[in-house]
Design an enzyme around this catalytic site. Structure first.
Site, PDB file in Angstrom:
ATOM      1  N   ASP A 199       0.836  -1.200   0.000  1.00  0.00           N
ATOM      2  CA  ASP A 199       0.000   0.000   0.000  1.00  0.00           C
ATOM      3  C   ASP A 199       0.876   1.257   0.000  1.00  0.00           C
ATOM      4  O   ASP A 199       1.841   1.343   0.751  1.00  0.00           O
ATOM      5  CB  ASP A 199      -0.868  -0.034   1.268  1.00  0.00           C
ATOM      6  CG  ASP A 199      -1.951   1.017   1.252  1.00  0.00           C
ATOM      7  OD1 ASP A 199      -2.777   0.979   0.328  1.00  0.00           O
ATOM      8  OD2 ASP A 199      -1.969   1.870   2.160  1.00  0.00           O
ATOM      9  N   GLU A 264       1.930  -0.534  -4.875  1.00  0.00           N
ATOM     10  CA  GLU A 264       0.962   0.483  -5.303  1.00  0.00           C
ATOM     11  C   GLU A 264       1.751   1.786  -5.376  1.00  0.00           C
ATOM     12  O   GLU A 264       2.002   2.430  -4.365  1.00  0.00           O
ATOM     13  CB  GLU A 264      -0.188   0.627  -4.299  1.00  0.00           C
ATOM     14  CG  GLU A 264      -1.252   1.591  -4.798  1.00  0.00           C
ATOM     15  CD  GLU A 264      -1.986   2.367  -3.707  1.00  0.00           C
ATOM     16  OE1 GLU A 264      -3.087   2.844  -3.973  1.00  0.00           O
ATOM     17  OE2 GLU A 264      -1.452   2.532  -2.595  1.00  0.00           O
TER      18      GLU A 264
END
Ligand code: GLC
Length: 527
Positions: A199, A264
């Site tokens: 993330d 990401e």
């Protein structure tokens, strides 16, 4: 031989919304395990699970209060073990989310860090004295609205949070934080995880001097977090050069497990992307611009080509995920939006790398229609004009029983109208022309044509504009995203249309000048 993800297609699952076995309104790992036969039938090779860890849920799991525990609403570690064992038996890999940029404010590290400036955990987070006027130390803003700093009254210092105040950013210059995460990676690999989706992978390191970000454009609506965030050049809070060192270290940690690292990342420019995936850092990065773009075919194709030229194997292609409107809606809605979504996905299946579908994308779903009183996303609930992400996060429509088959009797955590039969798995499975079967066929055709991901990519000089063609070995992908049929000059030989996102040309043998339907992508192979 490539690594296991070479030639694979992944499937993103939002555990909260996928399947609720214990009927409490929240999806769980056991519900998901019971749906594995569907994913196996669909033909994906790996699943990526959004966070299912202990969390107070301010950002629905992206605020982790214990990195090695399962949130009881999703089950427990035994459920995780059963899920992994069952997935592996079916040949499915399991990629888990890891959230290293920030923890939850409920994490014991942060609680202890807040207790005293002398706590050994103080330096796990980023604390700064106020600016001279008593305000935040610099002009950084949170993705979710307001400044990226909140004052801790007790200590008189601000903590940094690129997202909610309840998501304090970890201090990655602290070696102790690096060691903690080495342990977390090993913990999940030892339990059988096949890799990590990282993330906000580009966020971990910050400018050592914490300089202001330059503002690019004036802000017209200060209540709109996306506009405010986009008004700055994120030179100093994101995408710092030193961040990639962390992934070289992670790569060494996970190497013995044959696990994948998928970042990401949202680098400032395409040429900065390769830094993450070159050498021994991340294996692929999610390229997210197509997830947020409305239907602008020329721009989309320009970006796809530039990205593929920057890295042929290092990209995880997506047009849908849990953070944006569904592509069928974003690309114009109705049947046109559905066709465009499939045409884009088809082209992405020929761009190398490790493409992903998002739950429900295979059904051609549009955004759900939600009452404002039912919104849950903090982007919507904490801002006047925040356009939130709930529209894509409603429950997976399995059938037309209670809550589309998500739960037996409970009301789902995110309340939305039920979807009609034709939007459900049950309604589409038996229909060979359904979106579901078109996506399934796409995955099977990709698998049968290894040149589509292994062949050396050669971009054709023409067509340009809203059409593009790419040859890899004995395959060709042609995307015609314009509104009229187009003629494409095939190289010598007889070519068979193996897949056509419109479904009308599949099986045709073509040679020389070939007609490609409007808003369609063809995958061809040399006979
Ligand atoms: C990522 C996630 C998003 C989350 C945010 C903060 O962008 O995809 O859902 O809110 O990070 O963790």
């Amino acid at each position: 031989m490539g690594r296991w993800w070479s030639g694979s297609v992944g499937y993103e699952i939002y555990p909260r919304s996928f399947a609720d076995a214990n009927d409490d309104g929240y999806g769980d790992l056991e519900g998901l395990r019971l749906r594995l036969p569907y994913l196996e039938w669909l033909g994906v090779d790996a699943i990526w699970l959004a966070p299912f860890y202990s969390s107070p849920g301010f950002d629905h799991g992206y605020d982790v209060s214990h990195y090695c525990e399962v949130n009881p609403i999703h089950g427990d570690l035994d459920d995780f073990d059963r899920l992994v064992a069952d997935a592996h038996d079916r040949g499915l890999r399991v990629v888990v989310d890891i959230v290293p940029n920030h923890s939850s404010s409920h994490h014991r590290w942060f609680q202890q860090a807040r207790e005293s400036r002398d706590s050994p955990y103080r330096d796990y987070y980023i604390w700064k004295d106020p600016a001279r006027d008593g305000g935040p130390p610099n002009n950084w803003v949170s993705h979710f609205g307001g400044p990226a700093w909140t004052l801790d009254e007790a200590s008189g210092q601000y903590w940094c949070h690129l997202f909610l105040p309840e998501q304090p950013d970890l201090n990655w210059t602290n070696p102790a934080v690096r060691e903690e995460f080495d342990g977390i990676l090993r913990f999940w690999c030892d339990r059988g995880a096949d890799g990590f989706r990282i993330d906000v992978a580009h966020g971990l390191m910050k400018d050592p001097e914490f300089r202001d970000n330059p503002q690019r454009v004036p802000i017209t609506d200060p209540e709109n977090p996306a506009e405010v965030f986009g008004a700055y050049d994120h030179l100093h809070d994101l995408d710092q050069d030193a961040t990639t060192d962390i992934y070289r270290r992670w790569n060494r940690v996970i190497e013995p497990y044959d696990a994948i690292l998928i970042g990401e990342t949202n680098p400032r420019t395409i040429d900065r992307v390769a830094r993450y995936v070159e050498g021994d850092g991340l294996h692929t990065i999610f390229y997210l611009e197509p997830v947020w773009m409305s239907w602008k075919p020329v721009e989309l194709l320009d970006k796809l080509e530039a990205m593929n030229r920057a890295s042929d194997t290092g990209v995880s292609w997506v047009i849908d995920n849990h953070d944006a409107s569904r592509s069928a809606t974003l690309f114009g809605g109705g049947v046109d939006g559905q066709h465009r979504s499939l045409a884009m996905m088809t082209f992405m299946c020929a761009l190398g790398g490790f493409p992903f579908l998002w739950e429900g994308q295979e059904l051609g779903l549009h955004d759900a229609q939600l009452e404002t009183t039912n919104l849950e996303d903090p982007i919507s609930t904490r801002n006047e004009h925040g356009i939130g992400r709930d529209v894509t996060r409603t429950v997976m429509p399995w059938d037309t029983t209670h809550a589309n088959g998500f739960s037996a009797t409970a009301e789902p955590w995110l309340v939305a109208p039920d979807r009609p039969l034709e939007e459900t798995v049950a309604g589409q499975k038996g229909d060979p022309d359904s979106w579901l079967n078109k996506h399934r066929e796409l995955l099977s055709v990709r698998k049968s044509l290894p040149d589509l991901w292994q062949g050396k990519p050669q971009w054709f000089a023409a067509p340009r504009g809203n059409a593009r063609a790419l040859r890899r070995g004995d395959t060709i992908a042609v995307a015609n995203l314009g509104q009229a049929a187009m003629e494409f000059e095939l190289p010598p030989g007889s070519w068979e249309v193996r897949y056509d996102s419109r479904g009308t040309a599949t099986g045709d043998r073509l040679a020389g000048p070939a007609t490609v339907a409007a808003e369609a992508t063809y995958l061809l192979s040399l006979r």
